[in-house]
Design a protein around this motif. Sequence first.
Motif, PDB file in Angstrom:
ATOM      1  N   GLU A 253     -82.506   8.034  18.379  1.00 20.49           N
ATOM      2  CA  GLU A 253     -82.541   9.105  17.388  1.00 20.49           C
ATOM      3  C   GLU A 253     -81.129   9.437  16.897  1.00 20.49           C
ATOM      4  O   GLU A 253     -80.902   9.625  15.697  1.00 20.49           O
ATOM      5  CB  GLU A 253     -83.204  10.334  18.017  1.00 20.49           C
ATOM      6  CG  GLU A 253     -83.483  11.451  17.028  1.00 20.49           C
ATOM      7  CD  GLU A 253     -84.115  12.650  17.717  1.00 20.49           C
ATOM      8  OE1 GLU A 253     -84.691  12.484  18.812  1.00 20.49           O
ATOM      9  OE2 GLU A 253     -84.016  13.750  17.160  1.00 20.49           O
ATOM     10  N   HIS A 254     -80.174   9.460  17.839  1.00 20.67           N
ATOM     11  CA  HIS A 254     -78.810   9.791  17.439  1.00 20.67           C
ATOM     12  C   HIS A 254     -78.213   8.691  16.567  1.00 20.67           C
ATOM     13  O   HIS A 254     -77.516   8.981  15.589  1.00 20.67           O
ATOM     14  CB  HIS A 254     -77.937  10.040  18.669  1.00 20.67           C
ATOM     15  CG  HIS A 254     -76.604  10.631  18.313  1.00 20.67           C
ATOM     16  ND1 HIS A 254     -76.475  11.938  17.881  1.00 20.67           N
ATOM     17  CD2 HIS A 254     -75.357  10.095  18.276  1.00 20.67           C
ATOM     18  CE1 HIS A 254     -75.196  12.184  17.609  1.00 20.67           C
ATOM     19  NE2 HIS A 254     -74.493  11.078  17.848  1.00 20.67           N
ATOM     20  N   LEU A 255     -78.494   7.439  16.900  1.00 18.87           N
ATOM     21  CA  LEU A 255     -77.970   6.344  16.067  1.00 18.87           C
ATOM     22  C   LEU A 255     -78.585   6.386  14.664  1.00 18.87           C
ATOM     23  O   LEU A 255     -77.906   6.089  13.679  1.00 18.87           O
ATOM     24  CB  LEU A 255     -78.245   4.994  16.743  1.00 18.87           C
ATOM     25  CG  LEU A 255     -77.395   4.696  17.987  1.00 18.87           C
ATOM     26  CD1 LEU A 255     -77.866   3.411  18.660  1.00 18.87           C
ATOM     27  CD2 LEU A 255     -75.906   4.598  17.622  1.00 18.87           C
ATOM     28  N   ILE A 256     -79.835   6.786  14.577  1.00 13.45           N
ATOM     29  CA  ILE A 256     -80.465   6.939  13.257  1.00 13.45           C
ATOM     30  C   ILE A 256     -79.741   8.034  12.471  1.00 13.45           C
ATOM     31  O   ILE A 256     -79.430   7.886  11.289  1.00 13.45           O
ATOM     32  CB  ILE A 256     -81.968   7.236  13.397  1.00 13.45           C
ATOM     33  CG1 ILE A 256     -82.703   5.984  13.922  1.00 13.45           C
ATOM     34  CG2 ILE A 256     -82.568   7.690  12.067  1.00 13.45           C
ATOM     35  CD1 ILE A 256     -84.150   6.214  14.279  1.00 13.45           C
ATOM     36  N   ASN A 257     -79.428   9.133  13.173  1.00 12.99           N
ATOM     37  CA  ASN A 257     -78.686  10.216  12.512  1.00 12.99           C
ATOM     38  C   ASN A 257     -77.313   9.760  12.045  1.00 12.99           C
ATOM     39  O   ASN A 257     -76.744  10.316  11.105  1.00 12.99           O
ATOM     40  CB  ASN A 257     -78.534  11.406  13.460  1.00 12.99           C
ATOM     41  CG  ASN A 257     -79.862  12.108  13.711  1.00 12.99           C
ATOM     42  OD1 ASN A 257     -80.791  11.942  12.927  1.00 12.99           O
ATOM     43  ND2 ASN A 257     -79.953  12.858  14.799  1.00 12.99           N
TER      44      ASN A 257
END
Lengths: 178, 446
Positions: free
Chosen positions: A134-138
Amino acid sequence: MKEINVRSMGVIVLACLMAVAMGGCSNDPETSINPGLTASDPSSGSGSEITTIEGLPEFDETILFTEDRGLGTIFFDYNSYALRPDALETLQANASMIKNVPGVVIQIEGHCDERGTQEYNLALGERRALATREHLINLGISGDRLITISYGEEVPVATGHDESAWSQNRRSQFNRAM
Amino acid sequence: MRSPFRISLAVLITVSAAWSAAAQAPAVRIHTEGRVDSRIPIAVPPFVSGRGAQSYGASLAAVLSRDLDFTGIFTIVEPDEYPPGFQGLQADATKLDFNAWRRTPAEHLIHAALSTDGDMVVAECRLFDIPVAQQVVGKRLRTRSQWARLLAHQFADETVRFLTGVAGVASSEIVFSGSSEITSSSGRRRVKEIYIADYDGGKVTQVTHHGSISIKPKFSPDGKKIAYLSYKDRYPWLYVYDRRTGASTALSKRVGLNHAPAWSPDGRRIALVLSKDANTEIYIKNTDGTGEQRLTKHRASDTSPAFSPDGRRLVFVSDRAGRPQLFLMRDDGSDVRRLSFQGGSSYDPAWSPDGKQIAYIVEKDGLGLELWMMRSDGTGARPLTRSMGSNESPTWSPDSRHIAFGSSRAGISQLYTVTIETGVVRQIPNLSHLYSEGPSWGPRRN
């Protein structure tokens, strides 16, 4: 590939991007082709002379998955899937590297220490991998390039039974998706 | 044949009914009111072995003795307490010398005679009541020779059924994950495969040969199938192994985690954990693969579902209140409420087959994982183990009297049982060549 140093990474990535632009750069390390980098020598004045540039190793994105130069492993607190400040820093660097190699699909592997139960740790490992994803997507990576896999407590990197081992085992690490 | 015993039998039923109600220290007193030890003294001499069956006589009697001892209901009369000059059982059970046996501590005696019939082993088993000099149970059991142990287990269950009103569990099996190191072209590596064994660790059979990590097997209620998680196709997917065909087929291979299968008591549905919706949530689907439906809808992590015996409710683990604790919901996901309130974390719930209890694992900070039990309404929580090891993955015996679990108390992962009424913890023998974990206790075999 062992002679590559960290500083050459940018050059290599650039080389790969050029190669991509020229239609090369295979994803398969086994058949990794010579990017075929060629250029006319600007000093020669002759547009017809083609010289292979020496000293630039062919790019192999498996470097993303090497221990010392690749995507950094991030670590978690006990029984937690919250991203720590040091993990956020590592993910920032990881995101930059991933952006530089479009097309490579990354497998995020969630791991746990031996505490908690085997069954619970499979879920906890997945949550760690999902939080990482999720953080990498952000940070701008496409979700299509990020798959998660939980290994629970099945694949420790440190075999001890104390906090120094546990802290190394509570992690998300990155691998090439097959 | 049994008419002289009817009165005595009626007494027994009354006793066992009272015992079930108390569910604590068994007060089985059948003949000797003055006996201090409430356990029933029983003699199990080596079986009479006919031609072709000589190799079974002593070993099957030992299996049956251990089965009876395991229940906590019996005390086994030692051979040096047998009648003086006892030369072994005679084939003719009517020749039993009750007068001589009355002078021993034994109140019951098992007389079994073995014979072979082609590839079959036949056991004629009798339970005698020594004070009344009467046969009280008689069974003729037959099976293939490779399953000979099952005859002893089945008569142990019959003996327990006669004396308590509920059959024993000696004929049941345990499925578990066992790890070992293998050597392949890529070097030595540790693999985990699924194994089945008799409940006492006998007759170990390797079920899977995936050369991967295969863990957390769960017996279907009829014991004919095994659901488990394996990385054999790279990803953590769920498979069902069919014991009849020997084939493993994928039950769930959604993106992400496919985990923690729980069979409904009727065997038609499986609750499972999937992360395909970017969170670990509990789903339910039919065992034929249809009708997948999401049950939990919470941003916390929900896992480890287990059905109530009536199939209408599930207990599960969620960290929605902070640390992982047990919660209850209906089988449609409604009516969620918290069940455990111990400090630390709670994991791995298992609902007892009689519906009365839930076994689970509690982890307190700085301490190991301990096996706990509570009533299914959440009251009466108490620990069953007190070791500094990791105890996990509890599973109930079919009669709800024992719990099997995995423990690292001896340094490596092994399987253990605890008997609820006595608190006695035993290692399941014969499995120490494997690192064994994640047991699931199957049904009796009839």
